[in-house]
Design a protein around this motif. Structure first.
Motif, short mmCIF file in Angstrom:
data_model
loop_
_atom_site.label_atom_id
_atom_site.label_comp_id
_atom_site.label_asym_id
_atom_site.label_seq_id
_atom_site.Cartn_x
_atom_site.Cartn_y
_atom_site.Cartn_z
N LEU A 87 0.82 -1.23 -0.05
CA LEU A 87 0.02 -0.04 -0.04
C LEU A 87 0.73 1.30 -0.10
CD1 LEU A 87 -3.05 0.73 0.10
CD2 LEU A 87 -2.79 0.96 2.70
N LEU A 88 2.03 1.18 0.89
CA LEU A 88 2.55 2.65 0.71
C LEU A 88 3.53 2.72 -0.37
CD1 LEU A 88 4.00 2.03 4.64
CD2 LEU A 88 2.16 3.57 3.83
N GLY A 89 3.94 1.54 -0.84
CA GLY A 89 4.65 1.74 -2.37
C GLY A 89 3.80 2.23 -3.16
N GLY A 90 2.58 1.77 -3.52
CA GLY A 90 1.60 2.25 -4.49
C GLY A 90 1.58 3.90 -4.04
N LEU A 91 1.45 4.53 -3.03
CA LEU A 91 1.01 5.90 -2.88
C LEU A 91 2.37 6.45 -3.34
CD1 LEU A 91 -0.58 5.81 0.70
CD2 LEU A 91 -1.86 6.77 -1.52
N GLY A 92 3.43 6.06 -3.17
CA GLY A 92 4.90 6.73 -3.57
C GLY A 92 4.73 6.86 -5.14
N LEU A 93 4.40 5.60 -5.76
CA LEU A 93 4.34 5.70 -6.99
C LEU A 93 3.52 6.70 -7.82
CD1 LEU A 93 4.80 1.90 -7.83
CD2 LEU A 93 6.44 3.69 -8.37
N LEU A 94 2.11 6.93 -7.16
CA LEU A 94 1.25 7.77 -7.83
C LEU A 94 1.97 9.27 -7.67
CD1 LEU A 94 -2.20 6.37 -6.24
CD2 LEU A 94 -1.20 6.16 -8.54
N ALA A 95 2.50 9.41 -6.44
CA ALA A 95 3.04 10.89 -6.43
C ALA A 95 4.04 10.92 -7.60
CB ALA A 95 3.61 11.03 -4.91
N LEU A 96 4.68 9.94 -7.69
CA LEU A 96 6.13 10.17 -8.85
C LEU A 96 5.32 10.54 -10.11
CD1 LEU A 96 8.96 9.88 -9.44
CD2 LEU A 96 8.72 7.37 -9.56
N ALA A 97 4.21 9.66 -10.40
CA ALA A 97 3.56 9.74 -11.70
C ALA A 97 3.05 11.17 -11.92
CB ALA A 97 2.56 8.72 -11.76
N ALA A 98 2.47 11.67 -10.71
CA ALA A 98 1.91 13.09 -11.01
C ALA A 98 3.04 14.08 -11.30
CB ALA A 98 1.23 13.53 -9.79
N LEU A 99 4.23 13.85 -10.67
CA LEU A 99 5.41 14.95 -11.06
C LEU A 99 5.86 14.56 -12.45
CD1 LEU A 99 7.20 14.58 -7.67
CD2 LEU A 99 5.97 16.45 -8.43
N GLY A 100 5.66 13.32 -12.81
CA GLY A 100 6.06 13.08 -14.27
C GLY A 100 5.05 13.76 -15.23
N TYR A 101 3.88 13.67 -14.89
CA TYR A 101 3.06 14.52 -15.69
C TYR A 101 3.27 16.05 -15.76
CZ TYR A 101 -0.44 10.35 -15.66
OH TYR A 101 -0.95 9.11 -15.92
N ALA A 102 3.62 16.33 -14.70
CA ALA A 102 3.86 17.94 -14.56
C ALA A 102 5.15 18.05 -15.58
CB ALA A 102 3.97 18.30 -13.13
N ALA A 103 5.92 17.56 -15.69
CA ALA A 103 7.44 17.80 -16.25
C ALA A 103 7.36 17.26 -17.60
CB ALA A 103 8.51 17.02 -15.48
N SER A 104 6.14 16.48 -18.24
CA SER A 104 6.12 16.34 -19.48
C SER A 104 6.17 17.47 -20.51
CB SER A 104 4.89 15.40 -19.81
OG SER A 104 4.87 14.29 -19.06
N THR A 105 6.88 17.18 -21.65
CA THR A 105 6.91 18.20 -22.49
C THR A 105 6.84 17.35 -23.91
OG1 THR A 105 9.44 17.59 -23.05
CG2 THR A 105 8.97 19.52 -21.65
N HIS A 106 6.48 16.03 -24.02
CA HIS A 106 6.09 15.38 -25.05
C HIS A 106 5.12 14.42 -24.77
CE1 HIS A 106 9.35 17.25 -27.57
NE2 HIS A 106 10.19 16.65 -26.36
N TYR A 107 4.18 13.96 -25.73
CA TYR A 107 3.20 12.95 -25.61
C TYR A 107 3.90 11.40 -25.06
CZ TYR A 107 -0.79 9.92 -26.52
OH TYR A 107 -1.72 8.99 -26.28
N ALA A 108 5.07 11.34 -25.45
CA ALA A 108 5.54 10.05 -24.89
C ALA A 108 5.98 10.00 -23.56
CB ALA A 108 6.82 9.52 -25.69
N MET A 109 6.11 11.30 -22.96
CA MET A 109 6.21 11.46 -21.49
C MET A 109 5.42 11.39 -20.70
SD MET A 109 9.30 14.79 -21.46
CE MET A 109 9.33 14.63 -19.78
N LEU A 110 4.12 11.61 -21.46
CA LEU A 110 2.86 11.65 -20.63
C LEU A 110 2.64 10.11 -20.65
CD1 LEU A 110 0.40 14.26 -22.20
CD2 LEU A 110 1.29 14.23 -20.16
N ALA A 111 2.78 9.39 -21.68
CA ALA A 111 2.50 7.95 -21.70
C ALA A 111 3.48 7.14 -20.67
CB ALA A 111 2.92 7.27 -23.20
N ALA A 112 4.65 7.58 -20.38
CA ALA A 112 5.54 6.96 -19.58
C ALA A 112 5.05 7.18 -17.87
CB ALA A 112 6.92 7.51 -19.87
N SER A 113 4.53 8.57 -17.99
CA SER A 113 3.96 8.71 -16.58
C SER A 113 2.66 7.84 -16.18
CB SER A 113 3.72 10.33 -16.40
OG SER A 113 4.86 10.96 -16.60
N ALA A 114 1.94 7.59 -17.32
CA ALA A 114 0.85 6.92 -17.10
C ALA A 114 1.12 5.28 -16.86
CB ALA A 114 0.08 6.86 -18.43
N VAL A 115 2.52 4.83 -17.20
CA VAL A 115 2.74 3.53 -16.73
C VAL A 115 3.13 3.65 -15.42
CG1 VAL A 115 4.55 1.87 -17.28
CG2 VAL A 115 3.70 2.97 -19.05
#
Length: 423
Positions: A87-115
Motif C-alpha cells: 500500500l505504501l509503495g503504491g502511494l509513492g508511485l502515484l506521487a511520482l507519476a503526478a510529478l512526471g505528468y507535470a514535467a512532460s514536454t512530449h506525448y511520450a512522456m505523458l505515456a511513460a508517466s501513465a505507466v
C-alpha cells in the motif's frame, strides 16, 4: 479466529475498526483521485500536445492496462508479505507519476508517466480488501465496504474539483504538482500510523463453505471457481460504464443539451458526491448478503433509464447536473453490494489473490472503454455515447444474477461463505 470471523458479541471496540477503515479509505481516495488526474485536464492537454481525444483516451488505456497486470500480481504479493508495504509503495508511485505528468514536454512522456501511475494504482484493491476482511469485524464489514466506496468516490469527486480550478488559475502543470503533494501527504500520514496497517494475528483457520473450499489447497486453485470469473466479467462491464461517465459523458451532454462549459466539470463532481451519498444507504442494504444481486440490479436499471433519457429525451441544460446526480445516487447505492458479490465468492486464505484478479476486470474495462467511446466523441456521435452507456449498465444487471446462479450451482444454500483470512 480472526477479527473477521469473531462472533458479533466479541466485536472489538468501534474505534479500532474505525481507524482501520479510515486509513484504508484515505489511501483508496488517493487511488481514485489519481485515476482522474488526466481526464479533467483534457482541454488543456489537447491544445498543449496537439492530440486528439482518441490519443488522450490511449493514455487512460495505458494506465489501466498496466494497473490490471499489477493488480493481479499484487494480490499474490499481498498474500505473501502483507498489505502494508504494498500500500505504501503504491502511494509513492502515484506521487511520482503526478510529478512526471507535470514535467512532460512530449506525448511520450505523458505515456511513460501513465505507466508509473498504473504501477501504483494496481496495488490498492488487493491491499485494501485484505486489510478490511482480516481486521474489521464481520458485523461492520458492510459499512466498511460502504466507507471504502465512499472515500474512493470522494477521491474521484476531488480530482476535477481541485485540478480544474488550479489549472485555470496557475496552469495544468501546477495542478499536477498539487496532485503529487496530495499523494505525498497521505503517504506520510499512513507511514506515521503504519502500526495500524498490520494484519491482526489469527489463532485458527476459518472453516470454508463448499463454495469457498473448492480446491483451495494451491495458490492458483481459486482460479477454478466459476464465480470468481463471473465476478471478473461483472467488474469489466462496471468499469466500462464508469469510464464513460468519468471521461466522456459530461462532454457528450454538453454537446447534446447545450450545457454551459463551467457546468461540465461540475457534472462529474455532482455525480461522485451523490454516488458517495448513495453508498451510505448501500452499506445498510449490503448487511443482508442474500439480496446483493437485487440491489445491484435495481440500481443499475435505474441508472440505465437515466442514461437513455439523456440520450433520447428533451433535457434542458440546467437539468443535466441534476440527472448526473440522480444517476450517481442510484449507482452508488449498489456499490457495497457489488463488493459483497466478490466477498461471497472468496475462498479462505486467498483474499488478496481473488480481489486482485476480480478487480483487474475494472482496469481492463477502463482500458478499453476510452478507445471505443473516445472514437465516438471524435466522430461527434454524442447520442451513441449515452446509448452505449445505457447498454453497458443493462449488461450489469444480467451479470450480477449470473454470479448468483453460478455460486448456487456450487453450494446447496445461499448462505455467505466465511470471510477470507489471508496474510
Amino acid at each position: 479466529m480472526t477479527a473477521a470471523t469473531l462472533p458479533a458479541s466479541a466485536a472489538p471496540p468501534l474505534r479500532q475498526d474505525a481507524s482501520t477503515i479510515g486509513l484504508v479509505g484515505l489511501a483508496h481516495a488517493v487511488s481514485h483521485f489519481s485515476q482522474l488526474l488526466l481526464a479533467p485536464l483534457f482541454p488543456w492537454l489537447k491544445i498543449e500536445f496537439n492530440v486528439s481525444y482518441t490519443e488522450l483516451g490511449l493514455l487512460l488505456t495505458i494506465f489501466f492496462v498496466v494497473s490490471s497486470a499489477v493488480q493481479t500480481a499484487s494480490g499474490f504479493l499481498v498474500d505473501r508479505i502483507g498489505p502494508r508495504p504494498v500500500l505504501l509503495g503504491g502511494l509513492g508511485l502515484l506521487a511520482l507519476a503526478a510529478l512526471g505528468y507535470a514535467a512532460s514536454t512530449h506525448y511520450a512522456m505523458l505515456a511513460a508517466s501513465a505507466v508509473v501511475a498504473g504501477l501504483g494504482n494496481g496495488v490498492f484493491h488487493p491491499a485494501d480488501y485484505t486489510l478490511l476482511n482480516r481486521n474489521v469485524h464481520a458485523s461492520r464489514l458492510g459499512h466498511a465496504y460502504s466507507a471504502h466506496g465512499i472515500t474512493g468516490t470522494l477521491g474521484w469527486a476531488l480530482a476535477p474539483a481541485l485540478m480544474v480550478p488550479v489549472a485555470l488559475a496557475a496552469g495544468w502543470r501546477v495542478a499536477m504538482v498539487t496532485a503529487a503533494a496530495v499523494a505525498l501527504v497521505v503517504l506520510l500520514l499512513l507511514w506515521w500510523q503504519r502500526g495500524r496497517l498490520l494484519l491482526l494475528p489469527g489463532t485458527a483457520p476459518p472453516v470454508a463453505s463448499p463454495a469457498a473450499a473448492v480446491r483451495a489447497e494451491g495458490p492458483f486453485d481459486f482460479l477454478r471457481i466459476p464465480a470468481v470469473w463471473m465476478c471478473f466479467g461483472f467488474f469489466f462491464f462496471y468499469a466500462m460504464a464508469l469510464s464513460v461517465v468519468q471521461s466522456f459523458a459530461p462532454g457528450a451532454a454538453q454537446q447534446l443539451h447545450d450545457v454551459p462549459l463551467a457546468w461540465v466539470a461540475a457534472c462529474l463532481s455532482i455525480y461522485m458526491v451523490c454516488s458517495a451519498t448513495g453508498m451510505v444507504a448501500g452499506g445498510f442494504l449490503a448487511r443482508d448478503p442474500a439480496r446483493c444481486e437485487q440491489v445491484v440490479g435495481v440500481g443499475m436499471g435505474l441508472a440505465a433509464c437515466i442514461a437513455l433519457w439523456m440520450a433520447l429525451g428533451p433535457v434542458p441544460g440546467w437539468a443535466v447536473p441534476l440527472l448526473f446526480g440522480a444517476m450517481g445516487l442510484v449507482s452508488g447505492s449498489a456499490g457495497p453490494s457489488r463488493d459483497m458479490l466478490v466477498k461471497r465468492s472468496t475462498p479462505a486464505n486467498a483474499s488478496g489473490r481473488v480481489f486482485g484478479v476480480v478487480y483487474s476486470g475494472l482496469d481492463i474495462g477502463q482500458a478499453l472503454a476510452p478507445l471505443v467511446f473516445g472514437r465516438l466523441m471524435d466522430l461527434h456521435l454524442y447520442t451513441a455515447v449515452w446509448v452505449g452507456l445505457a447498454m453497458v449498465q443493462g449488461v450489469l444487471i444480467v451479470s450480477a444474477f449470473q454470479v448468483r446462479r453460478v455460486r448456487r450451482e456450487l453450494r446447496p444454500t445461499d448462505n455467505p461463505p466465511p470471510l477470507a483470512s489471508s496474510r
